[in-house]
Motif scaffolding. Structure first.
Motif, PDB file in Angstrom:
ATOM      1  N   ARG A 183       0.820  -1.204   0.000  1.00 27.16           N
ATOM      2  CA  ARG A 183       0.000   0.000   0.000  1.00 27.16           C
ATOM      3  C   ARG A 183       0.862   1.266   0.000  1.00 27.16           C
ATOM      4  NH1 ARG A 183      -5.551  -0.550   1.789  1.00 27.16           N
ATOM      5  NH2 ARG A 183      -6.119  -2.774   1.740  1.00 27.16           N
ATOM      6  N   ILE A 184       1.954   1.238   0.755  1.00 25.57           N
ATOM      7  CA  ILE A 184       2.871   2.386   0.747  1.00 25.57           C
ATOM      8  C   ILE A 184       3.422   2.614  -0.656  1.00 25.57           C
ATOM      9  CG2 ILE A 184       5.093   3.241   1.586  1.00 25.57           C
ATOM     10  CD1 ILE A 184       4.481   1.742   4.231  1.00 25.57           C
ATOM     11  N   GLN A 185       3.847   1.522  -1.297  1.00 22.93           N
ATOM     12  CA  GLN A 185       4.408   1.640  -2.639  1.00 22.93           C
ATOM     13  C   GLN A 185       3.357   2.027  -3.673  1.00 22.93           C
ATOM     14  OE1 GLN A 185       6.358  -2.199  -2.969  1.00 22.93           O
ATOM     15  NE2 GLN A 185       8.302  -1.381  -2.214  1.00 22.93           N
ATOM     16  N   GLY A 187       1.221   4.302  -3.056  1.00 26.30           N
ATOM     17  CA  GLY A 187       0.968   5.719  -2.859  1.00 26.30           C
ATOM     18  C   GLY A 187       0.111   6.083  -1.664  1.00 26.30           C
ATOM     19  N   ALA A 188      -0.112   5.149  -0.736  1.00 24.64           N
ATOM     20  CA  ALA A 188      -1.022   5.411   0.394  1.00 24.64           C
ATOM     21  C   ALA A 188      -0.554   6.541   1.301  1.00 24.64           C
ATOM     22  CB  ALA A 188      -1.221   4.134   1.208  1.00 24.64           C
ATOM     23  N   ILE A 189       0.754   6.792   1.373  1.00 25.88           N
ATOM     24  CA  ILE A 189       1.246   7.915   2.192  1.00 25.88           C
ATOM     25  C   ILE A 189       1.958   8.953   1.324  1.00 25.88           C
ATOM     26  CG2 ILE A 189       1.432   6.474   4.254  1.00 25.88           C
ATOM     27  CD1 ILE A 189       4.495   6.513   3.879  1.00 25.88           C
ATOM     28  N   GLY A 190       1.732   8.903   0.014  1.00 23.70           N
ATOM     29  CA  GLY A 190       2.403   9.830  -0.890  1.00 23.70           C
ATOM     30  C   GLY A 190       3.859   9.443  -1.085  1.00 23.70           C
ATOM     31  N   ASP A 191       4.688  10.411  -1.364  1.00 24.43           N
ATOM     32  CA  ASP A 191       6.120  10.164  -1.548  1.00 24.43           C
ATOM     33  C   ASP A 191       6.793  10.026  -0.179  1.00 24.43           C
ATOM     34  OD1 ASP A 191       5.842  10.414  -4.306  1.00 24.43           O
ATOM     35  OD2 ASP A 191       6.187  12.579  -4.251  1.00 24.43           O
ATOM     36  N   VAL A 192       7.588   8.993  -0.017  1.00 26.68           N
ATOM     37  CA  VAL A 192       8.308   8.801   1.241  1.00 26.68           C
ATOM     38  C   VAL A 192       9.450   9.810   1.311  1.00 26.68           C
ATOM     39  CG1 VAL A 192       9.692   7.217   2.632  1.00 26.68           C
ATOM     40  CG2 VAL A 192       7.707   6.357   1.354  1.00 26.68           C
ATOM     41  N   VAL A 193       9.474  10.593   2.394  1.00 27.94           N
ATOM     42  CA  VAL A 193      10.494  11.635   2.540  1.00 27.94           C
ATOM     43  C   VAL A 193      11.436  11.379   3.713  1.00 27.94           C
ATOM     44  CG1 VAL A 193       9.099  13.407   1.422  1.00 27.94           C
ATOM     45  CG2 VAL A 193       8.903  13.069   3.896  1.00 27.94           C
ATOM     46  N   ALA A 194      11.053  10.472   4.620  1.00 33.56           N
ATOM     47  CA  ALA A 194      11.913  10.171   5.770  1.00 33.56           C
ATOM     48  C   ALA A 194      11.607   8.779   6.279  1.00 33.56           C
ATOM     49  CB  ALA A 194      11.715  11.190   6.896  1.00 33.56           C
ATOM     50  N   ALA A 195      12.619   8.139   6.844  1.00 31.87           N
ATOM     51  CA  ALA A 195      12.452   6.779   7.360  1.00 31.87           C
ATOM     52  C   ALA A 195      13.299   6.610   8.617  1.00 31.87           C
ATOM     53  CB  ALA A 195      12.850   5.757   6.301  1.00 31.87           C
ATOM     54  N   ILE A 245      13.442  -0.888   5.145  1.00 34.39           N
ATOM     55  CA  ILE A 245      13.424   0.440   4.530  1.00 34.39           C
ATOM     56  C   ILE A 245      13.878   0.364   3.073  1.00 34.39           C
ATOM     57  CG2 ILE A 245      14.230   2.814   4.692  1.00 34.39           C
ATOM     58  CD1 ILE A 245      12.333   1.878   6.964  1.00 34.39           C
ATOM     59  N   ASN A 246      14.883  -0.434   2.768  1.00 36.37           N
ATOM     60  CA  ASN A 246      15.261  -0.627   1.370  1.00 36.37           C
ATOM     61  C   ASN A 246      14.080  -1.169   0.563  1.00 36.37           C
ATOM     62  OD1 ASN A 246      17.849   0.248   1.884  1.00 36.37           O
ATOM     63  ND2 ASN A 246      18.851  -1.686   1.383  1.00 36.37           N
ATOM     64  N   TRP A 247      13.338  -2.082   1.154  1.00 35.17           N
ATOM     65  CA  TRP A 247      12.148  -2.659   0.512  1.00 35.17           C
ATOM     66  C   TRP A 247      11.113  -1.575   0.230  1.00 35.17           C
ATOM     67  CZ3 TRP A 247       8.726  -6.487   3.798  1.00 35.17           C
ATOM     68  CH2 TRP A 247       7.671  -6.989   3.030  1.00 35.17           C
ATOM     69  N   VAL A 248      10.822  -0.755   1.220  1.00 34.29           N
ATOM     70  CA  VAL A 248       9.867   0.343   1.036  1.00 34.29           C
ATOM     71  C   VAL A 248      10.336   1.276  -0.080  1.00 34.29           C
ATOM     72  CG1 VAL A 248       8.918   2.430   2.092  1.00 34.29           C
ATOM     73  CG2 VAL A 248       8.989   0.296   3.406  1.00 34.29           C
ATOM     74  N   MET A 249      11.619   1.626  -0.048  1.00 38.74           N
ATOM     75  CA  MET A 249      12.146   2.591  -1.012  1.00 38.74           C
ATOM     76  C   MET A 249      12.343   1.986  -2.395  1.00 38.74           C
ATOM     77  SD  MET A 249      12.210   5.260   0.870  1.00 38.74           S
ATOM     78  CE  MET A 249      13.000   6.394  -0.267  1.00 38.74           C
ATOM     79  N   GLY A 250      12.404   0.678  -2.475  1.00 39.94           N
ATOM     80  CA  GLY A 250      12.596   0.006  -3.754  1.00 39.94           C
ATOM     81  C   GLY A 250      14.017   0.071  -4.267  1.00 39.94           C
ATOM     82  N   VAL A 307       8.040   5.064   8.545  1.00 43.90           N
ATOM     83  CA  VAL A 307       8.256   5.918   7.376  1.00 43.90           C
ATOM     84  C   VAL A 307       7.251   7.063   7.367  1.00 43.90           C
ATOM     85  CG1 VAL A 307       9.333   4.163   5.916  1.00 43.90           C
ATOM     86  CG2 VAL A 307       6.839   4.403   5.914  1.00 43.90           C
ATOM     87  N   VAL A 308       7.693   8.200   6.844  1.00 44.34           N
ATOM     88  CA  VAL A 308       6.865   9.405   6.740  1.00 44.34           C
ATOM     89  C   VAL A 308       6.766   9.790   5.268  1.00 44.34           C
ATOM     90  CG1 VAL A 308       6.630  11.822   7.399  1.00 44.34           C
ATOM     91  CG2 VAL A 308       7.619  10.182   9.018  1.00 44.34           C
ATOM     92  N   GLY A 309       5.553  10.037   4.828  1.00 45.42           N
ATOM     93  CA  GLY A 309       5.338  10.457   3.454  1.00 45.42           C
ATOM     94  C   GLY A 309       4.669  11.817   3.387  1.00 45.42           C
TER      95      GLY A 309
END
Length: 414
Positions: A183-185, A187-195, A245-250, A307-309
């Motif tokens: 869901r994060i990937q 777009g559920a929280i928009g662009d990830v800007v911090a983790a 976090i690498n997984w979230v960021m792709g 993570v924060v988006g």
């Protein structure tokens, strides 16, 4: 004519598939999937039990038939314990010594579990792939840049050979993590800007050196505290959170700026590793991850990711808050078993999965953070990929002298 239940049908289909594609299976009989364990410590024995449990969950027979370890007491202890749990390990399939893994790979096992101290992982993984075995390998998969690159290369060869490779990053097999990160990937929280990634806890086990022990035996039995064997705890343990976090960021970070030290665990029995790290990792999109890990008794603990988006935030494991509120409410089976379920399913379906590149990149990320803390420098990814740092001794003998390396001092030549 009696009707088959759906469960019976699935079991029959699975058995037919096994006959057709599992090495060693013969027409007219399914036979068990045969597993060999290399590295008979607590995690290895746990993984062996988990893969047998996964087989039961899928309705197929999975048997551990061989074990290998440097030490006889470890290997025979595994044989006894695993046989009591349903394995079938004969005396002639208990292999001991520094070359024990080679002997196990010469047997007819279909799958090998690699669970030795991580310093040995690249060599053992290469050998397993060359022997055309499916692989479950514990994390991390290396302790230095050279080892990471060996794993990446062997992982590519495994892909070409159609072998399945699963690593012990069980969060990637957790239903709640998988659904949340999807869901994060999406777009559920928009662009990830911090983790944020944390593994802060008390101390772990330690082994005192006995008067009759050689340097090598003691370090192998006390492996957590020597970087050539464990990679330090940022690599050995905190790689789980870094991998999320690498997984979230792709992708992997492009740089690391870190610090750490050895403030409490200073006795010789603790080798030369640090007891705390704090690292800022930067990703290609400019987002930063704060990574913290600590192994000191008496301190508050935290093992988590966050993570924060631009439109919300998440713990990566069950909830999302912001414009789109959501909480995972589905099933959540034991991920330590589920990672083996996914491995077995991939083999039975003839649809190999290969996690070698992902875990090698996450291991390299952790090593990059360690090297930044050890040196006091900002370390970049391309520097790590070009690095020829190799911590493994060129040869190992039980009569060799193996002095403890000095504790890394930032700002000073290592």
């Amino acid at each position: 004519m009696s009707q088959l239940s759906r469960r019976d049908f699935l079991k029959a289909a699975t058995a037919i598939t096994a006959m057709n594609i599992i090495p060693g299976a013969r027409a007219g009989e399914t036979g068990p999937l045969k597993v060999g364990l290399i590295g008979c410590g607590g995690r290895g024995n746990g993984a062996a039990r988990d893969i047998m449990s996964a087989g039961k969950q899928l309705g197929i027979e999975v048997k551990v038939i061989a074990v290998a370890d440097v030490f006889e007491d470890r290997a025979k202890g595994s044989q006894k314990g695993l046989n009591q749990a349903g394995a079938d390990i004969k005396d002639d399939h208990v292999f001991v010594g520094l070359d024990a893994y080679k002997k196990l790979l010469e047997t007819d096992v279909d799958i090998v579990i690699l669970a030795t101290p991580p310093g040995f992982r690249p060599e053992h993984f290469e050998a397993a792939v060359n022997a055309k075995k499916h692989v479950f390998m514990e994390k991390p998969v290396a302790v230095d840049p050279v080892g990471c690159k060996r794993v990446m290369s062997a992982g590519q060869k495994a892909k070409e050979l159609g072998l399945s490779v699963v690593s012990g990053t069980q969060r990637r097999h957790s239903f709640s993590y998988r659904e949340t990160i999807k869901r994060i990937q999406d777009g559920a929280i928009g662009d990830v800007v911090a983790a944020y990634a944390y593994w802060c806890q008390g101390g772990l086990w330690v082994r005192e050196k006995h008067p009759n022990q050689s340097d090598l035996e003691w370090q192998l039995r006390n492996w957590l505290y020597f970087t050539w064997l464990s990679g330090d705890h940022i690599v050995e343990q905190h790689v789980h959170n870094i991998d999320v976090i690498n997984w979230v960021m792709g992708t992997h970070p492009v740089s690391a700026f870190g610090m750490g030290g050895r403030q409490v665990r200073t006795a010789p029995k603790y080798g030369h590793i640090y007891d705390h790290f704090a690292v800022e990792f930067e990703y290609p999109n400019g987002a930063r991850m704060l990574s913290m890990c600590r192994q000191i008794d008496g301190c508050d603990g935290r093992v988590s990711e966050f993570v924060v988006g631009t439109k919300g935030r998440s713990n990566c494991n069950g909830w999302i808050r912001g414009e789109k509120e959501w909480r995972y409410e589905g099933p959540n089976p034991n991920p330590y078993v589920q990672e083996h379920v996914h491995l077995l399913q991939s083999i039975l379906k003839g649809e190999p999965i290969n996690e070698a590149q992902n875990i090698a990149e996450s291991t390299m990320t952790a090593i990059m953070g360690r090297e930044s803390a050890y040196t006091g420098r900002t370390i970049r990814w391309e520097e790590m990929m070009k690095s020829e740092i190799s911590l493994m001794p060129k040869e190992l003998r039980f009569d060799m002298e193996l002095p403890i390396p000095p504790v890394a001092m930032p700002g000073r030549p290592m």
